[in-house]
Design a protein around this motif. Structure first.
Motif, PDB file in Angstrom:
ATOM      1  N   MET A   1     100.651  11.224 130.197  1.00  0.00           N
ATOM      2  CA  MET A   1     100.991   9.806 130.302  1.00  0.00           C
ATOM      3  C   MET A   1      99.923   8.931 129.638  1.00  0.00           C
ATOM      4  O   MET A   1     100.233   8.040 128.857  1.00  0.00           O
ATOM      5  CB  MET A   1     101.125   9.414 131.772  1.00  0.00           C
ATOM      6  N   ILE A   2      98.658   9.179 129.985  1.00  0.00           N
ATOM      7  CA  ILE A   2      97.569   8.385 129.420  1.00  0.00           C
ATOM      8  C   ILE A   2      97.516   8.553 127.900  1.00  0.00           C
ATOM      9  O   ILE A   2      97.305   7.585 127.159  1.00  0.00           O
ATOM     10  CB  ILE A   2      96.222   8.787 130.051  1.00  0.00           C
ATOM     11  N   VAL A   3      97.733   9.780 127.448  1.00  0.00           N
ATOM     12  CA  VAL A   3      97.716  10.045 126.005  1.00  0.00           C
ATOM     13  C   VAL A   3      98.820   9.262 125.318  1.00  0.00           C
ATOM     14  O   VAL A   3      98.614   8.679 124.238  1.00  0.00           O
ATOM     15  CB  VAL A   3      97.884  11.559 125.737  1.00  0.00           C
ATOM     16  N   ALA A   4      99.995   9.200 125.936  1.00  0.00           N
ATOM     17  CA  ALA A   4     101.119   8.468 125.349  1.00  0.00           C
ATOM     18  C   ALA A   4     100.813   6.974 125.273  1.00  0.00           C
ATOM     19  O   ALA A   4     101.104   6.312 124.264  1.00  0.00           O
ATOM     20  CB  ALA A   4     102.385   8.709 126.173  1.00  0.00           C
ATOM     21  N   VAL A   5     100.207   6.429 126.344  1.00  0.00           N
ATOM     22  CA  VAL A   5      99.868   5.004 126.366  1.00  0.00           C
ATOM     23  C   VAL A   5      98.833   4.680 125.290  1.00  0.00           C
ATOM     24  O   VAL A   5      98.983   3.709 124.534  1.00  0.00           O
ATOM     25  CB  VAL A   5      99.327   4.596 127.754  1.00  0.00           C
ATOM     26  N   VAL A   6      97.791   5.511 125.196  1.00  0.00           N
ATOM     27  CA  VAL A   6      96.741   5.284 124.201  1.00  0.00           C
ATOM     28  C   VAL A   6      97.296   5.430 122.787  1.00  0.00           C
ATOM     29  O   VAL A   6      96.953   4.655 121.883  1.00  0.00           O
ATOM     30  CB  VAL A   6      95.564   6.267 124.422  1.00  0.00           C
ATOM     31  N   SER A   7      98.167   6.404 122.596  1.00  0.00           N
ATOM     32  CA  SER A   7      98.780   6.597 121.280  1.00  0.00           C
ATOM     33  C   SER A   7      99.615   5.380 120.904  1.00  0.00           C
ATOM     34  O   SER A   7      99.578   4.910 119.761  1.00  0.00           O
ATOM     35  CB  SER A   7      99.668   7.846 121.291  1.00  0.00           C
ATOM     36  N   GLY A   8     100.385   4.871 121.870  1.00  0.00           N
ATOM     37  CA  GLY A   8     101.189   3.688 121.608  1.00  0.00           C
ATOM     38  C   GLY A   8     100.337   2.478 121.314  1.00  0.00           C
ATOM     39  O   GLY A   8     100.646   1.677 120.422  1.00  0.00           O
ATOM     40  N   LEU A   9      99.222   2.329 122.044  1.00  0.00           N
ATOM     41  CA  LEU A   9      98.318   1.205 121.830  1.00  0.00           C
ATOM     42  C   LEU A   9      97.746   1.250 120.409  1.00  0.00           C
ATOM     43  O   LEU A   9      97.740   0.253 119.694  1.00  0.00           O
ATOM     44  CB  LEU A   9      97.196   1.238 122.864  1.00  0.00           C
ATOM     45  N   GLY A  10      97.273   2.417 120.002  1.00  0.00           N
ATOM     46  CA  GLY A  10      96.700   2.557 118.662  1.00  0.00           C
ATOM     47  C   GLY A  10      97.727   2.324 117.574  1.00  0.00           C
ATOM     48  O   GLY A  10      97.453   1.644 116.575  1.00  0.00           O
ATOM     49  N   PHE A  11      98.935   2.845 117.768  1.00  0.00           N
ATOM     50  CA  PHE A  11      99.986   2.679 116.767  1.00  0.00           C
ATOM     51  C   PHE A  11     100.422   1.221 116.690  1.00  0.00           C
ATOM     52  O   PHE A  11     100.629   0.679 115.590  1.00  0.00           O
ATOM     53  CB  PHE A  11     101.184   3.562 117.109  1.00  0.00           C
ATOM     54  N   GLY A  12     100.524   0.574 117.859  1.00  0.00           N
ATOM     55  CA  GLY A  12     100.924  -0.825 117.874  1.00  0.00           C
ATOM     56  C   GLY A  12      99.923  -1.714 117.165  1.00  0.00           C
ATOM     57  O   GLY A  12     100.294  -2.589 116.380  1.00  0.00           O
ATOM     58  N   LEU A  13      98.644  -1.476 117.420  1.00  0.00           N
ATOM     59  CA  LEU A  13      97.601  -2.260 116.756  1.00  0.00           C
ATOM     60  C   LEU A  13      97.610  -2.038 115.250  1.00  0.00           C
ATOM     61  O   LEU A  13      97.387  -2.964 114.468  1.00  0.00           O
ATOM     62  CB  LEU A  13      96.229  -1.912 117.333  1.00  0.00           C
ATOM     63  N   SER A  14      97.872  -0.806 114.838  1.00  0.00           N
ATOM     64  CA  SER A  14      97.868  -0.506 113.404  1.00  0.00           C
ATOM     65  C   SER A  14      98.970  -1.262 112.665  1.00  0.00           C
ATOM     66  O   SER A  14      98.859  -1.521 111.469  1.00  0.00           O
ATOM     67  CB  SER A  14      98.036   1.003 113.174  1.00  0.00           C
ATOM     68  N   LEU A  15     100.030  -1.639 113.387  1.00  0.00           N
ATOM     69  CA  LEU A  15     101.140  -2.345 112.762  1.00  0.00           C
ATOM     70  C   LEU A  15     100.927  -3.852 112.700  1.00  0.00           C
ATOM     71  O   LEU A  15     101.375  -4.513 111.760  1.00  0.00           O
ATOM     72  CB  LEU A  15     102.447  -2.063 113.525  1.00  0.00           C
ATOM     73  N   ILE A  16     100.246  -4.422 113.709  1.00  0.00           N
ATOM     74  CA  ILE A  16     100.163  -5.880 113.771  1.00  0.00           C
ATOM     75  C   ILE A  16      98.833  -6.449 113.297  1.00  0.00           C
ATOM     76  O   ILE A  16      98.757  -7.639 112.999  1.00  0.00           O
ATOM     77  CB  ILE A  16     100.439  -6.403 115.202  1.00  0.00           C
ATOM     78  N   VAL A  17      97.788  -5.626 113.226  1.00  0.00           N
ATOM     79  CA  VAL A  17      96.480  -6.141 112.777  1.00  0.00           C
ATOM     80  C   VAL A  17      96.483  -6.211 111.258  1.00  0.00           C
ATOM     81  O   VAL A  17      95.985  -5.336 110.564  1.00  0.00           O
ATOM     82  CB  VAL A  17      95.320  -5.258 113.275  1.00  0.00           C
ATOM     83  N   ALA A  18      97.076  -7.247 110.751  1.00  0.00           N
ATOM     84  CA  ALA A  18      97.145  -7.473 109.306  1.00  0.00           C
ATOM     85  C   ALA A  18      97.330  -8.963 109.079  1.00  0.00           C
ATOM     86  O   ALA A  18      97.805  -9.686 109.959  1.00  0.00           O
ATOM     87  CB  ALA A  18      98.303  -6.690 108.697  1.00  0.00           C
ATOM     88  N   ILE A  19      96.952  -9.428 107.905  1.00  0.00           N
ATOM     89  CA  ILE A  19      97.098 -10.845 107.597  1.00  0.00           C
ATOM     90  C   ILE A  19      98.534 -11.096 107.180  1.00  0.00           C
ATOM     91  O   ILE A  19      98.961 -10.730 106.092  1.00  0.00           O
ATOM     92  CB  ILE A  19      96.152 -11.258 106.446  1.00  0.00           C
TER      93      ILE A  19
END
Length: 202
Positions: A1-19
């Motif tokens: 569960m924790i791995v899934a949450v952390v994976s989702g957090l990292g993937f989500g940030l990779s998509l939105i942290v852009a100009i």
């Protein structure tokens, strides 16, 4: 569960942290300290809804009905072009610049409407949150909703940091040159985003 949450957090940030258009808007409002909490809430809640739709399987419908993205591209491009013109006007006209630096706050409905338009009229948002997040989440099987939760948390962290963190740059906000450069940059970003949307129609 924790791995899934952390994976989702990292993937989500990779998509939105852009100009992009949405981030540029949040940054500008953060510098002006206008309705920051409401804007962060709108952006975060919108992403949460879209991510939930993607995890729930709506991505397949979006891919099967490309006309949805075509309509979104046209509407989004029209809005972005209009916003680019307004930003360029603020950067080029001293009167508009003065109003931006020290003038009264814009009306809340207009600001929130712009925030909603920048979010929901951007087809890239659907591709990122609904299609991509949904596809990656499905690989986590029964833990896919935990992955989605992580992605939503990443979105909340980013928009909060961008909106509320902008006040750290407040010393620059009192300089007319800062707003001239920022609005010029926003105009270019909006124009580039609109061009990308229109080229995607080919």
């Amino acid at each position: 569960m924790i791995v899934a949450v952390v994976s989702g957090l990292g993937f989500g940030l990779s998509l939105i942290v852009a100009i992009g258009a949405q981030n540029a808007f949040v940054l500008r409002q953060g510098l002006r300290r206008e309705y920051v909490a409401a804007i962060v809430l709108v952006c975060t809640a919108s992403d949460a809804v879209l991510i939930s739709a993607g995890v729930g399987g709506l991505g397949a419908l979006v891919e099967a009905a490309p006309v949805i993205l075509t309509v979104a591209r046209l509407a989004g491009a029209a809005f972005l072009l209009g916003y680019a013109v307004l930003a360029a006007r603020r950067a080029l006209r001293p009167g508009a610049l003065t109003a931006t630096v020290g003038g009264a706050a814009a009306a809340a409905p207009a600001v929130l409407a712009s925030c909603l338009a920048l979010t929901w009229l951007n087809p890239h948002v659907y591709l990122d949150t609904v299609v991509l997040v949904g596809s990656v989440a499905s690989a986590h099987g029964s833990l896919r909703w935990w992955f989605g939760l992580g992605a939503a948390i990443g979105s909340a962290i980013w928009f909060s940091a961008l909106g509320f963190g902008a006040r750290l740059l407040s010393p620059l906000a009192h300089r007319g040159t800062t707003w001239r450069v920022l609005d010029a940059g926003i105009a270019l970003i909006m124009l580039g985003s609109a061009t990308t949307l229109l080229l995607g129609l080919r």
